[in-house]
Design a protein around this motif. Structure first.
Motif, mmCIF file in Angstrom:
data_model
loop_
_atom_site.group_PDB
_atom_site.id
_atom_site.type_symbol
_atom_site.label_atom_id
_atom_site.label_comp_id
_atom_site.label_asym_id
_atom_site.label_seq_id
_atom_site.Cartn_x
_atom_site.Cartn_y
_atom_site.Cartn_z
ATOM 1 N N GLU A 39 66.688 -76.443 -31.261
ATOM 2 C CA GLU A 39 67.954 -75.714 -31.339
ATOM 3 C C GLU A 39 67.859 -74.326 -30.711
ATOM 4 O OE1 GLU A 39 70.749 -73.730 -34.805
ATOM 5 O OE2 GLU A 39 69.533 -75.490 -35.307
ATOM 6 N N PHE A 40 66.788 -73.571 -31.016
ATOM 7 C CA PHE A 40 66.698 -72.171 -30.589
ATOM 8 C C PHE A 40 66.136 -72.017 -29.177
ATOM 9 C CE2 PHE A 40 64.601 -67.892 -30.763
ATOM 10 C CZ PHE A 40 65.768 -67.138 -30.875
ATOM 11 N N LYS A 41 65.281 -72.962 -28.751
ATOM 12 C CA LYS A 41 64.667 -72.934 -27.412
ATOM 13 C C LYS A 41 63.992 -71.592 -27.116
ATOM 14 C CE LYS A 41 67.791 -76.371 -25.373
ATOM 15 N NZ LYS A 41 68.286 -76.831 -26.691
ATOM 16 N N PRO A 42 62.957 -71.247 -27.887
ATOM 17 C CA PRO A 42 62.300 -69.941 -27.697
ATOM 18 C C PRO A 42 61.496 -69.863 -26.408
ATOM 19 C CG PRO A 42 61.080 -71.268 -29.264
ATOM 20 C CD PRO A 42 62.342 -72.026 -28.965
ATOM 21 N N ASP A 43 61.454 -68.657 -25.838
ATOM 22 C CA ASP A 43 60.580 -68.372 -24.698
ATOM 23 C C ASP A 43 59.197 -67.938 -25.167
ATOM 24 O OD1 ASP A 43 62.599 -68.582 -22.479
ATOM 25 O OD2 ASP A 43 63.566 -67.051 -23.718
ATOM 26 N N LEU A 44 59.102 -67.562 -26.453
ATOM 27 C CA LEU A 44 57.850 -67.095 -27.024
ATOM 28 C C LEU A 44 57.904 -67.328 -28.528
ATOM 29 C CD1 LEU A 44 55.166 -65.334 -26.846
ATOM 30 C CD2 LEU A 44 56.647 -63.356 -27.299
ATOM 31 N N VAL A 45 56.776 -67.769 -29.112
ATOM 32 C CA VAL A 45 56.675 -67.948 -30.561
ATOM 33 C C VAL A 45 55.475 -67.137 -31.056
ATOM 34 C CG1 VAL A 45 56.255 -69.583 -32.441
ATOM 35 C CG2 VAL A 45 57.754 -70.217 -30.542
ATOM 36 N N VAL A 46 55.743 -66.268 -32.029
ATOM 37 C CA VAL A 46 54.710 -65.373 -32.550
ATOM 38 C C VAL A 46 54.581 -65.570 -34.054
ATOM 39 C CG1 VAL A 46 53.906 -62.990 -32.761
ATOM 40 C CG2 VAL A 46 55.299 -63.680 -30.787
ATOM 41 N N GLY A 47 53.389 -65.895 -34.517
ATOM 42 C CA GLY A 47 53.119 -66.012 -35.944
ATOM 43 C C GLY A 47 52.374 -64.780 -36.426
ATOM 44 N N VAL A 103 54.246 -72.594 -35.166
ATOM 45 C CA VAL A 103 53.403 -72.202 -34.029
ATOM 46 C C VAL A 103 52.677 -73.412 -33.456
ATOM 47 C CG1 VAL A 103 51.448 -70.777 -33.286
ATOM 48 C CG2 VAL A 103 53.122 -69.847 -34.904
ATOM 49 N N ASN A 104 52.207 -74.287 -34.318
ATOM 50 C CA ASN A 104 51.500 -75.475 -33.851
ATOM 51 C C ASN A 104 52.410 -76.368 -33.017
ATOM 52 O OD1 ASN A 104 49.037 -77.125 -33.938
ATOM 53 N ND2 ASN A 104 50.263 -78.566 -35.133
ATOM 54 N N ALA A 105 53.652 -76.556 -33.480
ATOM 55 C CA ALA A 105 54.608 -77.387 -32.729
ATOM 56 C C ALA A 105 54.939 -76.748 -31.386
ATOM 57 C CB ALA A 105 55.885 -77.585 -33.549
ATOM 58 N N ALA A 106 55.076 -75.417 -31.354
ATOM 59 C CA ALA A 106 55.383 -74.714 -30.097
ATOM 60 C C ALA A 106 54.219 -74.837 -29.115
ATOM 61 C CB ALA A 106 55.688 -73.247 -30.383
ATOM 62 N N ALA A 107 52.991 -74.721 -29.611
ATOM 63 C CA ALA A 107 51.818 -74.819 -28.737
ATOM 64 C C ALA A 107 51.746 -76.203 -28.097
ATOM 65 C CB ALA A 107 50.547 -74.525 -29.535
ATOM 66 N N LYS A 108 52.081 -77.243 -28.855
ATOM 67 C CA LYS A 108 52.053 -78.601 -28.311
ATOM 68 C C LYS A 108 53.090 -78.779 -27.203
ATOM 69 C CE LYS A 108 50.119 -80.991 -32.322
ATOM 70 N NZ LYS A 108 50.355 -82.002 -33.387
ATOM 71 N N ARG A 109 54.149 -77.968 -27.236
ATOM 72 C CA ARG A 109 55.180 -78.030 -26.197
ATOM 73 C C ARG A 109 54.864 -77.090 -25.030
ATOM 74 N NH1 ARG A 109 61.135 -78.564 -28.805
ATOM 75 N NH2 ARG A 109 60.670 -80.005 -30.516
ATOM 76 N N HIS A 110 53.734 -76.431 -25.111
ATOM 77 C CA HIS A 110 53.303 -75.473 -24.071
ATOM 78 C C HIS A 110 54.245 -74.271 -23.968
ATOM 79 C CE1 HIS A 110 50.292 -78.383 -22.949
ATOM 80 N NE2 HIS A 110 51.235 -79.307 -22.787
ATOM 81 N N ILE A 111 54.903 -73.952 -25.073
ATOM 82 C CA ILE A 111 55.635 -72.683 -25.159
ATOM 83 C C ILE A 111 54.598 -71.590 -25.383
ATOM 84 C CG2 ILE A 111 57.300 -71.359 -26.552
ATOM 85 C CD1 ILE A 111 58.529 -74.080 -27.382
ATOM 86 N N SER A 162 44.356 -70.262 -34.438
ATOM 87 C CA SER A 162 43.608 -69.598 -33.360
ATOM 88 C C SER A 162 43.040 -70.602 -32.359
ATOM 89 C CB SER A 162 42.469 -68.754 -33.947
ATOM 90 O OG SER A 162 41.455 -69.576 -34.516
ATOM 91 N N LYS A 163 42.923 -71.860 -32.770
ATOM 92 C CA LYS A 163 42.368 -72.884 -31.885
ATOM 93 C C LYS A 163 43.399 -73.422 -30.893
ATOM 94 C CE LYS A 163 39.306 -74.308 -35.651
ATOM 95 N NZ LYS A 163 38.947 -75.391 -36.606
ATOM 96 N N VAL A 164 44.706 -73.206 -31.178
ATOM 97 C CA VAL A 164 45.731 -73.795 -30.321
ATOM 98 C C VAL A 164 46.605 -72.763 -29.598
ATOM 99 C CG1 VAL A 164 45.821 -75.871 -31.744
ATOM 100 C CG2 VAL A 164 47.427 -74.009 -32.200
ATOM 101 N N VAL A 165 46.634 -71.519 -30.074
ATOM 102 C CA VAL A 165 47.514 -70.518 -29.460
ATOM 103 C C VAL A 165 46.892 -69.951 -28.190
ATOM 104 C CG1 VAL A 165 48.588 -69.877 -31.640
ATOM 105 C CG2 VAL A 165 46.561 -68.620 -30.848
ATOM 106 N N ASP A 166 47.710 -69.240 -27.427
ATOM 107 C CA ASP A 166 47.234 -68.603 -26.194
ATOM 108 C C ASP A 166 46.496 -67.305 -26.467
ATOM 109 O OD1 ASP A 166 48.517 -70.458 -24.255
ATOM 110 O OD2 ASP A 166 50.351 -69.718 -25.210
ATOM 111 N N VAL A 167 46.965 -66.540 -27.449
ATOM 112 C CA VAL A 167 46.384 -65.226 -27.735
ATOM 113 C C VAL A 167 46.311 -65.016 -29.240
ATOM 114 C CG1 VAL A 167 46.705 -62.709 -27.543
ATOM 115 C CG2 VAL A 167 47.236 -64.175 -25.604
#
Length: 376
Positions: free
Chosen positions: A94-102, A112-120, A139-144
């Motif tokens: 629904e929201f279609k984020p350009d960035l997800v921050v936990g 965050v895990n779902a967003a990482a799997k979508r390569h957001i 920390s194992k799946v996020v970019d930073v």
């Protein structure tokens, strides 16, 4: 630009996200912000007060016990993990984020895990010195991974992902100098000011101790000013002081129910006595305020002791375990009298805090996240 923040559980998780949301909107007019928290969490009350929309997922923690009640709770958590995964994906659709921050809390994991799997582009920020279970897993799946202290880097399996950014602190904490704050409070004499307050977890033990400390301070002629926030124990503390025959009138010692003007009082203070939660640690570090840290023994994984140890190991604070002072007002009062009379030691603590601090943490995090989006 759509930015999604997910956080919850404690103010130490919520406040950094709110500070970052404000900065993104200031720098990017039209930027849309959405928060995601846990059903019934503190964030569902605090975030709307800051003017932001929040959605929730159904998520609970795991209990480290084999009692029937704990086993039943953990089975429910396993069920909720599947449910929260579906809820997280629906929110992302629904929201279609350009960035997800936990920024911490159980709600961060499914989103965050779902967003990482979508390569957001994804990032997590950890305010505590040692990562909690959620941050460590993400920390194992996020970019930073963004952390508050250099000492935190070694607690992650992928240190190459870790950026030491510091932790955002409300701008109000930088508004006053000590002199300006004392003038605003109407403090006319030269006595140093002690500020003390404790969180709700286990606060009764420390508030009982502070009744005796305050009584002894007054018996000594109030050698320093003192403002204490009693919170939910305020009336009980008032009654206890009255039974002891202690009057605070014209002593420069104040017992308040709540300290609503914390940035002002902390700016005026020469020493702070408090718990060692992530928010408080960030605030005293940001303004280089000497402190005696009495970690709550009632928090998960003893996070507060680990936070306090990062500062005390660098000579930036005094770590005083609750068990060493509970019921022993003379122990705490001797320490306070020594520190309040020793301006050189307090200045050493301030200098060590300044050496540890990351200048302008909010800006550092903002630039890290903007760079992550550009890279993504």
């Amino acid at each position: 630009m759509n930015i999604l923040f997910t956080c919850g559980g404690t103010a130490g998780h919520i406040n950094p996200a709110v500070a970052l949301a404000r900065l993104f909107q200031e720098r990017n007019p039209g930027c849309r912000i959405l928060f995601v928290g846990a059903d019934g969490g503190m964030e569902t009350r605090l975030v709307p007060k800051e003017g932001y929309d929040i959605r929730t997922v159904t998520i609970t923690n795991f209990q480290r016990s084999l009692t029937p009640a704990a086993v039943g709770h953990n089975l429910k958590t396993l069920f909720n993990m599947g449910r929260s995964k579906k809820q997280a994906n629906a929110i992302l659709n629904e929201f279609k984020p350009d960035l997800v921050v936990g920024t911490g809390g159980y709600a961060s994991y499914p989103v965050v895990n779902a967003a990482a799997k979508r390569h957001i582009p994804t990032a997590v920020h950890e305010s505590n010195a040692v990562p909690g279970l959620t941050t460590k897993a993400l920390s194992k799946v996020v970019d930073v991974v963004m952390v508050g202290f250099e000492e935190s880097r070694n607690h992650y399996e992928h240190p190459e992902k870790v950026v030491v950014t510091g932790t955002p602190v409300r701008g109000d904490f930088f508004r006053y100098t000590r002199k300006e704050a004392r003038e605003k409070l109407g403090i006319a004499d030269d006595r140093p000011l002690l500020l003390s307050f404790f969180g709700s977890l286990g606060a009764a033990v420390m508030n009982d101790l502070m009744v005796d400390v305050i009584a002894q301070e007054c018996a000594q002629g109030a050698p320093f000013r003192h403002i204490h926030g009693g919170g939910r124990d305020f009336q009980r503390m008032q009654a206890a002081l009255s039974r002891k025959g202690v009057s605070l009138k014209d002593t420069g010692v104040e017992l308040r129910e709540y300290i609503y003007d914390m940035p002002l009082i902390m700016a005026a203070a020469d020493l702070v006595v408090c718990r060692a939660g992530a928010s408080t640690i960030s605030e005293i570090s940001a303004i280089a305020k000497p402190s005696v840290l009495v970690p709550s023994p009632n928090v998960v994984a003893d996070h507060q002791t680990k936070n306090a140890k990062v500062l005390s190991d660098r000579g930036a604070a005094v770590l005083l375990p609750e068990k060493e002072c509970a019921g022993k007002p003379e122990v705490l009062l001797e320490l306070l009298n020594g520190l309040m009379a020793d301006s050189a030691r307090r200045e050493d603590m301030s200098r060590n805090l300044r050496e540890m601090a990351v200048p302008d943490a909010s800006e550092h995090i903002y630039q890290t996240l903007v760079g992550l989006m550009k890279k993504g």
